[in-house]
Design an enzyme around this catalytic site. Sequence first.
Site, PDB file in Angstrom:
ATOM      1  N   TRP A 166       0.813  -1.224   0.000  1.00 50.35           N
ATOM      2  CA  TRP A 166       0.000   0.000   0.000  1.00 50.35           C
ATOM      3  C   TRP A 166       0.840   1.264   0.000  1.00 50.35           C
ATOM      4  O   TRP A 166       0.311   2.364  -0.139  1.00 50.35           O
ATOM      5  CB  TRP A 166      -0.886   0.024   1.263  1.00 50.35           C
ATOM      6  CG  TRP A 166      -0.093  -0.350   2.490  1.00 50.35           C
ATOM      7  CD1 TRP A 166      -0.024  -1.591   3.068  1.00 50.35           C
ATOM      8  CD2 TRP A 166       0.811   0.487   3.235  1.00 50.35           C
ATOM      9  NE1 TRP A 166       0.860  -1.575   4.136  1.00 50.35           N
ATOM     10  CE2 TRP A 166       1.380  -0.303   4.260  1.00 50.35           C
ATOM     11  CE3 TRP A 166       1.185   1.832   3.137  1.00 50.35           C
ATOM     12  CZ2 TRP A 166       2.306   0.195   5.165  1.00 50.35           C
ATOM     13  CZ3 TRP A 166       2.115   2.326   4.046  1.00 50.35           C
ATOM     14  CH2 TRP A 166       2.664   1.507   5.045  1.00 50.35           C
TER      15      TRP A 166
ATOM     16  N   CYS B 236      10.476   1.601   1.462  1.00 57.93           N
ATOM     17  CA  CYS B 236      11.471   0.547   1.658  1.00 57.93           C
ATOM     18  C   CYS B 236      12.876   1.097   1.550  1.00 57.93           C
ATOM     19  O   CYS B 236      13.772   0.634   2.244  1.00 57.93           O
ATOM     20  CB  CYS B 236      11.252  -0.554   0.631  1.00 57.93           C
ATOM     21  SG  CYS B 236      11.194   0.061  -1.050  1.00 57.93           S
TER      22      CYS B 236
ATOM     23  N   GLU C 100      10.755  -8.006  -3.822  1.00 56.51           N
ATOM     24  CA  GLU C 100      11.252  -6.701  -3.383  1.00 56.51           C
ATOM     25  C   GLU C 100      10.752  -6.515  -1.959  1.00 56.51           C
ATOM     26  O   GLU C 100       9.589  -6.154  -1.749  1.00 56.51           O
ATOM     27  CB  GLU C 100      10.702  -5.582  -4.286  1.00 56.51           C
ATOM     28  CG  GLU C 100      11.121  -5.680  -5.731  1.00 56.51           C
ATOM     29  CD  GLU C 100      12.586  -5.335  -5.972  1.00 56.51           C
ATOM     30  OE1 GLU C 100      13.298  -5.011  -5.003  1.00 56.51           O
ATOM     31  OE2 GLU C 100      13.016  -5.419  -7.129  1.00 56.51           O
TER      32      GLU C 100
ATOM     33  N   HIS D 270      -3.631  -6.441  -4.816  1.00 54.00           N
ATOM     34  CA  HIS D 270      -3.103  -5.264  -4.121  1.00 54.00           C
ATOM     35  C   HIS D 270      -3.338  -5.425  -2.621  1.00 54.00           C
ATOM     36  O   HIS D 270      -4.110  -6.284  -2.178  1.00 54.00           O
ATOM     37  CB  HIS D 270      -3.791  -4.000  -4.650  1.00 54.00           C
ATOM     38  CG  HIS D 270      -2.867  -2.819  -4.728  1.00 54.00           C
ATOM     39  ND1 HIS D 270      -1.848  -2.608  -3.821  1.00 54.00           N
ATOM     40  CD2 HIS D 270      -2.806  -1.762  -5.588  1.00 54.00           C
ATOM     41  CE1 HIS D 270      -1.190  -1.500  -4.139  1.00 54.00           C
ATOM     42  NE2 HIS D 270      -1.754  -0.965  -5.207  1.00 54.00           N
TER      43      HIS D 270
HETATM   44  P1  NAP Z   1       2.859  -6.864   3.533  1.00 50.15           P
HETATM   45  O1  NAP Z   1       2.047  -6.993   4.743  1.00 50.15           O
HETATM   46  O2  NAP Z   1       3.860  -7.894   3.240  1.00 50.15           O
HETATM   47  O3  NAP Z   1       1.837  -6.733   2.326  1.00 50.15           O
HETATM   48  C1  NAP Z   1       2.272  -6.644   0.975  1.00 50.15           C
HETATM   49  C2  NAP Z   1       1.316  -7.436   0.120  1.00 50.15           C
HETATM   50  O4  NAP Z   1       1.471  -8.823   0.410  1.00 50.15           O
HETATM   51  C3  NAP Z   1      -0.157  -7.118   0.374  1.00 50.15           C
HETATM   52  O5  NAP Z   1      -0.856  -7.216  -0.846  1.00 50.15           O
HETATM   53  C4  NAP Z   1      -0.578  -8.224   1.335  1.00 50.15           C
HETATM   54  O6  NAP Z   1      -1.961  -8.481   1.296  1.00 50.15           O
HETATM   55  C5  NAP Z   1       0.219  -9.389   0.786  1.00 50.15           C
HETATM   56  N1  NAP Z   1       0.504 -10.429   1.751  1.00 50.15           N
HETATM   57  C6  NAP Z   1       0.749 -10.310   3.073  1.00 50.15           C
HETATM   58  N2  NAP Z   1       1.029 -11.508   3.614  1.00 50.15           N
HETATM   59  C7  NAP Z   1       0.952 -12.402   2.612  1.00 50.15           C
HETATM   60  C8  NAP Z   1       1.110 -13.819   2.536  1.00 50.15           C
HETATM   61  N3  NAP Z   1       1.445 -14.544   3.603  1.00 50.15           N
HETATM   62  N4  NAP Z   1       0.943 -14.420   1.346  1.00 50.15           N
HETATM   63  C9  NAP Z   1       0.631 -13.706   0.260  1.00 50.15           C
HETATM   64  N5  NAP Z   1       0.453 -12.368   0.253  1.00 50.15           N
HETATM   65  C10 NAP Z   1       0.619 -11.725   1.428  1.00 50.15           C
HETATM   66  O7  NAP Z   1       3.658  -5.500   3.493  1.00 50.15           O
HETATM   67  P2  NAP Z   1       3.108  -4.055   3.809  1.00 50.15           P
HETATM   68  O8  NAP Z   1       3.046  -3.894   5.281  1.00 50.15           O
HETATM   69  O9  NAP Z   1       1.868  -3.811   3.029  1.00 50.15           O
HETATM   70  O10 NAP Z   1       4.279  -3.162   3.179  1.00 50.15           O
HETATM   71  C11 NAP Z   1       5.383  -2.805   3.905  1.00 50.15           C
HETATM   72  C12 NAP Z   1       6.574  -3.674   3.579  1.00 50.15           C
HETATM   73  O11 NAP Z   1       6.836  -3.663   2.187  1.00 50.15           O
HETATM   74  C13 NAP Z   1       7.818  -3.126   4.228  1.00 50.15           C
HETATM   75  O12 NAP Z   1       8.590  -4.165   4.745  1.00 50.15           O
HETATM   76  C14 NAP Z   1       8.528  -2.456   3.075  1.00 50.15           C
HETATM   77  O13 NAP Z   1       9.888  -2.292   3.240  1.00 50.15           O
HETATM   78  C15 NAP Z   1       8.190  -3.356   1.957  1.00 50.15           C
HETATM   79  N6  NAP Z   1       8.369  -2.678   0.673  1.00 50.15           N
HETATM   80  C16 NAP Z   1       9.396  -3.056  -0.144  1.00 50.15           C
HETATM   81  C17 NAP Z   1       9.620  -2.396  -1.325  1.00 50.15           C
HETATM   82  C18 NAP Z   1      10.753  -2.766  -2.230  1.00 50.15           C
HETATM   83  O14 NAP Z   1      10.740  -2.391  -3.392  1.00 50.15           O
HETATM   84  N7  NAP Z   1      11.748  -3.492  -1.785  1.00 50.15           N
HETATM   85  C19 NAP Z   1       8.784  -1.353  -1.702  1.00 50.15           C
HETATM   86  C20 NAP Z   1       7.752  -0.997  -0.852  1.00 50.15           C
HETATM   87  C21 NAP Z   1       7.542  -1.683   0.327  1.00 50.15           C
HETATM   88  P3  NAP Z   1      -2.956  -7.921   2.434  1.00 50.15           P
HETATM   89  O15 NAP Z   1      -2.895  -6.437   2.382  1.00 50.15           O
HETATM   90  O16 NAP Z   1      -4.271  -8.465   2.045  1.00 50.15           O
HETATM   91  O17 NAP Z   1      -2.426  -8.469   3.732  1.00 50.15           O
END
Ligand code: NAP
Length: 459
Positions: free
Chosen positions: A135, A267, A233, A160
């Site tokens: 998000w 990130c 990522e 998403h």
């Molecule tokens: P998140 O909880 O991992 O969610 C990201 C996506 O993954 C969401 O669509 C989420 O769906 C889904 N998801 C969560 N758990 C899952 C699972 N077990 N199996 C399949 N899909 C799953 O991360 P966030 O809190 O939204 O974002 C923050 C993280 O993203 C931070 O660690 C940040 O550093 C990282 N990030 C990395 C980058 C990069 O380019 N390296 C860029 C931006 C962000 P739901 O919303 O339905 O749970």
Amino acid sequence: MPIASINPFTGDTIEEFAPHDPGEVENRIAQAAGAAAILRFSTTFEQRAQWMHASADILNDESEAAARTLTLEMGKPIRQARDEVSKCVRAMHFYAEHAEAFLSGESLDDAEPVGAAQAWTVWQPLGVVLAVMPWNLPLWQVIRFAAPALMAGNTGLLKHASNVPQSALYLDELFDKGGFPAGSFRTLLIGSARVSSVITDARVKAVTLTGSEPAGRSVASTAANEVKKAVLELGGSDPFIVMPSADLDAASTTAVRSRMTNNAQSCIAAKRFIVHTDVYDEFVGSFVDKMRSLVVGDPMDESTDVGPLATAAGHDDLSALVDDAVAKGATTLLGGAAVDGPGWFFPPTVLADLTDDMRIVQEETFGPVASLYRLTDREEATRVANQTTFGLSSAVWTLDSSEQDWFITTLDAGMVFLNGMSRSYPELPFGGIKNSGYGRELSSSGIREFCNQKTVWKA
Ligand code: NAP
């Protein structure tokens, strides 16, 4: 988790969305698979570039409404939401212009050693690719996957984050409106528990995930079991190193920007500030002053620099990390305590005197908290920079070219920015190592991740 837009500034639910039922998910995968065959066999780069340019123009025309949706759903300041939309438009035009050159393949000049009259490679699309997205940059994270994927002739399915459904549904229509065959890009309104069933569908050929480490592990293990390509990522805890020769005023201004852009939920935000002892006091004084002067408030207000965190859970996680550090002896130079609602605000915070027993030393701070480290030489700077399990990006401020070479060589990171801040550009490869993931997005590297490099040998 419900699929809902909740305004982080007020905590009010704007709209809830019913998840797609299994029949609708099947319908959407079938559409994506049908469109993949059309894109691969019946379209040219030129045709796809026309559609991509048209999609970019539509986004540009609708940029104010799109930006307001970003601010409403995840709380980023409206000026930065506009920047996010512009960046998407630029990346779409970029891939429309460069995709064909990036995927032109290579010819072996001298094919005799391989016993051929000619030998060459071609790049071909894989088909349907699932994108699981976060998000924090609701349009940019998706576009930087979708633009190269569609230009390569792949199609996309988007799962998403559950808190940005309006952004997800906007993207569901954008490429249709630009002229791509219906189904070329489809949103699936599903929770994370249903992601593995999409990955295991035989019509889905690969998956990319941007998000947290646990989500990455889960998606990658399902993909590995299916022997399907995955790009990850994940998070980061990027170092920002300041050495004595740095321009300290420019460094502290950039340090604040790098930590705080996007409400400090990026990130590649600088999270750990590793400062040489000779310039520590001067840098820290200036950094704290500039952090203190940021305007925190309503993200729709043009003058706001920092809005609320995007989710209640993120707010609670950050508070717990800071509380743990303070309880174990960290010094709070600014902020430190969570603010009561409405809205999930956390004040700009600077912590010093950190010790290895504190969680914050190892874990990612996804919010406005900066950690300070004092060091005496470049060896120690590298050791501290490399001590987390992450390896996404890094920034180093020094005018000494031998120090620059040292850090380029020794930092465990996918990217190094010298005298600047980590950013993503369509022109540059983007990605990390260690627990920050694998694979690359953007540039020629990103578009090739979801292509088959086919070798051709001709007698
Ligand atoms: P998140 O909880 O991992 O969610 C990201 C996506 O993954 C969401 O669509 C989420 O769906 C889904 N998801 C969560 N758990 C899952 C699972 N077990 N199996 C399949 N899909 C799953 O991360 P966030 O809190 O939204 O974002 C923050 C993280 O993203 C931070 O660690 C940040 O550093 C990282 N990030 C990395 C980058 C990069 O380019 N390296 C860029 C931006 C962000 P739901 O919303 O339905 O749970």
